[in-house]
Design an enzyme around this catalytic site. Structure first.
Site, mmCIF file in Angstrom:
data_model
loop_
_atom_site.group_PDB
_atom_site.id
_atom_site.type_symbol
_atom_site.label_atom_id
_atom_site.label_comp_id
_atom_site.label_asym_id
_atom_site.label_seq_id
_atom_site.Cartn_x
_atom_site.Cartn_y
_atom_site.Cartn_z
ATOM 1 N N MET A 1 50.706 -57.839 -8.321
ATOM 2 C CA MET A 1 50.718 -59.098 -9.104
ATOM 3 C C MET A 1 50.008 -59.191 -10.343
ATOM 4 S SD MET A 1 49.655 -62.812 -7.350
ATOM 5 C CE MET A 1 47.824 -62.235 -7.117
ATOM 6 N N GLY A 228 46.208 -49.181 -8.558
ATOM 7 C CA GLY A 228 45.740 -50.386 -9.529
ATOM 8 C C GLY A 228 46.092 -51.856 -9.043
ATOM 9 N N ASP A 229 46.844 -51.977 -8.027
ATOM 10 C CA ASP A 229 47.128 -53.364 -7.513
ATOM 11 C C ASP A 229 47.589 -53.438 -5.946
ATOM 12 O OD1 ASP A 229 47.530 -56.143 -8.178
ATOM 13 O OD2 ASP A 229 49.569 -55.826 -8.853
ATOM 14 N N LEU A 230 46.423 -52.900 -5.294
ATOM 15 C CA LEU A 230 46.578 -53.056 -3.785
ATOM 16 C C LEU A 230 46.102 -54.503 -3.440
ATOM 17 C CD1 LEU A 230 45.459 -49.304 -2.666
ATOM 18 C CD2 LEU A 230 47.749 -50.630 -2.711
#
Length: 382
Positions: A1, A228-230
């Site tokens: 996101m 980078g976006d867990l």
């Protein structure tokens, strides 16, 4: 996101295809007839859940996909999208639950397409296997799933960093990419979006402390490739337990590799901690469970641990500032963009109210309990 755009979230580049146009795209590019199509939420790309009429060529008879239409700005970086897609294929082959691309009619993993009514803008289009499961954001979280997510974060970065050697990987050195944690200082240019309030003061404090205490230490952290976006919407789980009262979750899907970049192991655990805090009734304790899972695969050094509080705070600052900035540009998408902000501000303010020392003590004591569990009480005997 998160927002792509190579560190420039101000560019209006989000695709806006209608369902009919998207269905025609699937037919034209992939040679598949769409039987059903519906929109999926997204930050600055456009995603559709697609069911297609089964064809003999579909591997394993798969008939559900995600049509991913990348924003026009990021679509100018085909090497980067190639690297992300190759990483997904690599991880899938390594046993991670990541999507894989359905090849186009031309046998490629992606295709650059023009959209009608969008001037001369071009969008990179991929058709990815649909992963089943429930986003972490929609379950009642517990210590076990936080531990599993920490372990996943470390295992994923370790596999990418040690074994992923595709030529396109060099494009993951992304410099000014606004979502890389090393670039928290770049938030100065977007902070105006917050207006003047008590929140802004805390975020300014985070940025200044980050510049003084984290940036000088980066060279001592161990480098790796970060997902980078867990976040809580990008990790899917299913329950492997027969008991609805005490579900045991396992990760069934890892989504959205568009924020991949070279960074450091400690960045990934900080990002996971921040997003798992969003979904917990006891947010300050979450970090310890995530950290324990992460360190079961990649133990942190003393310097990496010392930076954790400011790295988590830095990710809160990134998420909150960029969401506020992007919501000014996309008011119609405000509700989705501000989903983290609803509780994010509260958690960041609480972290600073409690203070770094106390928060770290909670995290590290919780993590230590996994390694040195309390001895069972003695019952009877001599």
């Amino acid at each position: 996101m998160s927002s792509g755009n190579g560190g420039q979230p101000q560019t209006l580049t989000k695709p806006a295809l209608g369902e009919q146009e998207a269905a025609e795209l699937v037919d034209r590019v992939f040679g598949l007839k769409v039987s059903w199509i519906g929109p999926l939420p997204s930050y600055d790309d456009q995603n559709f859940h697609v069911r297609v009429s089964r064809d003999r060529g579909a591997a394993g008879g798969a008939d559900e996909y995600v049509l991913k239409i990348t924003n026009s700005e990021d679509s100018r970086e085909p090497d980067l999208i190639e690297a992300q897609t190759q990483a997904m294929m690599f991880l899938n082959a390594e046993g991670f639950p990541s999507a894989t691309p359905r090849l186009t009619k031309d046998g490629t993993i992606m295709s650059l397409e023009s959209a009608s009514g969008c001037g001369n803008k071009k969008y990179m289009v991929r058709l990815l296997t649909y992963l089943p499961g429930t986003p972490v954001a929609k379950i009642a979280t517990n210590a076990q799933i936080f531990y599993e997510i920490g372990k996943l974060a470390a295992s994923l970065d370790k596999a990418l960093s040690e074994k992923f050697h595709h030529p396109s990987a060099k494009s993951l050195h992304r410099g000014q990419f606004i979502w890389n944690l090393a670039n928290v200082p770049l938030l100065d240019q977007y902070i105006y979006a917050l207006g003047q309030n008590k929140y802004r003061e805390v975020v300014e404090q985070v940025i200044e402390q980050f510049k003084g205490k984290v940036i000088p230490k980066l060279s001592s952290f161990r480098a790796c490739i970060n997902h980078g976006d867990l976040n809580d919407h990008n990790i899917l789980v299913d329950s492997s337990s027969a008991s609805p009262q005490h579900p045991e979750y396992r990760v069934s899907g890892i989504l959205d590799f568009s924020d991949m970049s070279y960074g450091y192991y400690v960045f990934e655990v900080a990002i996971a901690i921040m997003y798992m805090m969003i979904e917990s009734p006891d947010p300050l304790r979450v970090g310890g469970h995530v950290l324990a899972g992460f360190e079961s695969v990649v133990p942190l050094s003393g310097e990496e641990r010392a930076a954790l509080f400011l790295l988590v705070s830095g990710r809160f600052a990134q998420s909150l500032i960029i969401a506020a900035h992007t919501a000014l540009l996309y008011p119609q998408n405000r509700e989705y963009l501000m989903v983290t902000a609803r509780t994010g501000w509260k958690h960041l303010m609480k972290m600073f109210e409690v203070g770094q020392e106390a928060v770290e003590r909670t995290w590290f004591e919780t993590a230590r309990a996994y390694v040195n569990p309390a001895p069972a009480p003695q019952v009877g005997g001599c």
